[in-house]
Design a protein around this motif. Structure first.
Motif, PDB file in Angstrom:
ATOM      1  N   ALA A 254      -5.320  48.967   6.220  1.00 36.09           N
ATOM      2  CA  ALA A 254      -5.100  47.639   6.808  1.00 36.09           C
ATOM      3  C   ALA A 254      -6.401  46.856   6.990  1.00 36.09           C
ATOM      4  O   ALA A 254      -6.384  45.619   7.084  1.00 36.09           O
ATOM      5  N   ALA A 255      -7.528  47.540   7.023  1.00 36.30           N
ATOM      6  CA  ALA A 255      -8.816  46.861   7.180  1.00 36.30           C
ATOM      7  C   ALA A 255      -9.115  45.963   5.977  1.00 36.30           C
ATOM      8  O   ALA A 255      -9.932  45.046   6.070  1.00 36.30           O
ATOM      9  N   ASN A 256      -8.476  46.248   4.821  1.00 35.24           N
ATOM     10  CA  ASN A 256      -8.680  45.425   3.613  1.00 35.24           C
ATOM     11  C   ASN A 256      -7.495  44.477   3.367  1.00 35.24           C
ATOM     12  O   ASN A 256      -7.357  43.944   2.275  1.00 35.24           O
ATOM     13  N   ALA A 257      -6.652  44.295   4.369  1.00 30.30           N
ATOM     14  CA  ALA A 257      -5.428  43.507   4.167  1.00 30.30           C
ATOM     15  C   ALA A 257      -5.739  42.045   3.852  1.00 30.30           C
ATOM     16  O   ALA A 257      -6.717  41.490   4.351  1.00 30.30           O
TER      17      ALA A 257
ATOM     18  N   THR B 248     -10.669  38.611   7.535  1.00 32.14           N
ATOM     19  CA  THR B 248     -12.046  38.320   7.146  1.00 32.14           C
ATOM     20  C   THR B 248     -12.790  39.637   6.995  1.00 32.14           C
ATOM     21  O   THR B 248     -12.767  40.480   7.891  1.00 32.14           O
ATOM     22  N   LEU B 249     -13.420  39.828   5.836  1.00 30.07           N
ATOM     23  CA  LEU B 249     -14.115  41.087   5.579  1.00 30.07           C
ATOM     24  C   LEU B 249     -15.560  40.982   6.063  1.00 30.07           C
ATOM     25  O   LEU B 249     -16.369  40.258   5.494  1.00 30.07           O
ATOM     26  N   THR B 250     -15.843  41.682   7.149  1.00 34.65           N
ATOM     27  CA  THR B 250     -17.197  41.719   7.683  1.00 34.65           C
ATOM     28  C   THR B 250     -17.800  43.074   7.333  1.00 34.65           C
ATOM     29  O   THR B 250     -17.132  44.102   7.508  1.00 34.65           O
TER      30      THR B 250
ATOM     31  N   ALA C 136     -13.348  48.955   3.721  1.00 36.72           N
ATOM     32  CA  ALA C 136     -13.805  49.812   2.631  1.00 36.72           C
ATOM     33  C   ALA C 136     -14.276  48.940   1.463  1.00 36.72           C
ATOM     34  O   ALA C 136     -13.479  48.266   0.818  1.00 36.72           O
ATOM     35  N   ALA C 137     -15.588  48.921   1.232  1.00 40.11           N
ATOM     36  CA  ALA C 137     -16.169  48.109   0.156  1.00 40.11           C
ATOM     37  C   ALA C 137     -16.266  48.970  -1.098  1.00 40.11           C
ATOM     38  O   ALA C 137     -17.196  49.756  -1.247  1.00 40.11           O
TER      39      ALA C 137
ATOM     40  N   THR D 214     -10.424  42.467  -0.902  1.00 49.01           N
ATOM     41  CA  THR D 214      -9.271  41.964  -0.160  1.00 49.01           C
ATOM     42  C   THR D 214      -7.978  42.351  -0.879  1.00 49.01           C
ATOM     43  O   THR D 214      -7.831  42.093  -2.068  1.00 49.01           O
ATOM     44  N   GLY D 215      -7.077  42.989  -0.152  1.00 51.43           N
ATOM     45  CA  GLY D 215      -5.791  43.387  -0.726  1.00 51.43           C
ATOM     46  C   GLY D 215      -5.876  44.606  -1.616  1.00 51.43           C
ATOM     47  O   GLY D 215      -4.874  45.015  -2.197  1.00 51.43           O
ATOM     48  N   SER D 216      -7.065  45.205  -1.739  1.00 48.59           N
ATOM     49  CA  SER D 216      -7.238  46.336  -2.662  1.00 48.59           C
ATOM     50  C   SER D 216      -7.410  47.659  -1.916  1.00 48.59           C
ATOM     51  O   SER D 216      -8.308  47.803  -1.091  1.00 48.59           O
TER      52      SER D 216
END
Ligand code: ZN
Length: 235
Positions: A41-44, A48-50, A55-56, A63-65
């Protein structure tokens, strides 16, 4: 979630802290699946990706991946098959297929070239530059001489679909035989019906042409053969 992107870690068979930071699921050398630090869910989408909070795993496309990675291929050079210190093991491939099938079911992700793909396919299929990333290992299934990432990815997706057929949720869609030109019977009639062409139960050149056109439209390998992926798209 919109897609699953498959990787190898470029490390040994052990899960490292760096791996846990960058992927949602990590498969160790014995085929065991581990959770990463960040929830899926952290990449949902919409979030906003901080840095440090998600998970980068894929440049410009986190995003979404969902990121799933095999622990393998430390210092591996592209093309140097047989000289890799940590080649991907069969039990890892099996776990990768099963985990991907599980996640597709859980998040309702369809198994297509754009939604279930290796890191190496991101650039050719989605057009997002990846600095020459070539994971995952193109020898995964051993059966192909091709090192084209999309061809290898098609083999992987077919394995995922075959695995999903065995899942309880898919029991009402029993598996169908692979059909080629020259075959006849009621499965051919089903396929012709789904393709919207004359239903005569004989897989001839006209049926084959319709299959190729359908596959091209649906981003499937246009080989004119109705395998698990084409069946799934047809029905
Ligand atoms: Zn990668």
């Amino acid at each position: 979630m919109n897609r699953i992107i498959l990787h190898h870690t470029g490390g040994s068979y052990a899960v490292s802290n760096l791996d846990r930071e960058h992927y949602h699921r990590i498969i160790d050398g014995s085929g065991e699946v581990h959770d990463g630090v960040h929830a899926i869910a952290a990449n949902a989408p919409g979030r906003t990706l901080t840095t440090g909070t998600y998970a980068a795993h894929t440049r410009g496309l986190n995003t979404g991946s969902i990121g799933v990675s095999i622990c393998a291929m430390a210092s591996a050079e592209w093309g140097a098959v047989g000289r890799w210190a940590y080649p991907v093991r069969p039990e890892q491939v099996e776990a990768l297929v099963a985990e991907t099938a599980h996640l597709c079911g859980l998040y309702g992700i369809a198994v297509t070239r754009r939604s279930v793909l290796s890191h190496a396919e991101v650039e050719p299929t989605l057009g997002v530059w990846q600095r020459g990333k070539w994971d995952f290992d193109y020898t995964l299934f051993g059966g192909t001489a091709s090192r084209d990432p999309v061809t290898v990815g098609d083999e992987f997706r077919a394995a995922v679909l075959a695995c999903m057929v065995d899942l309880p949720a898919a029991q009402d869609h029993p598996s169908r035989p692979t059909l080629r030109q020259g075959e006849t019977g009621h499965y051919v009639r089903d396929a012709q019906d789904a393709l919207g062409i004359t239903v005569d139960g004989a897989f001839g050149p006209i049926t084959r042409a319709a299959v190729v056109a359908f596959q091209a439209q649906h981003e499937l390998l246009p080989d004119g053969v109705i395998g698990p992926m084409t069946w799934a798209a047809l029905l």
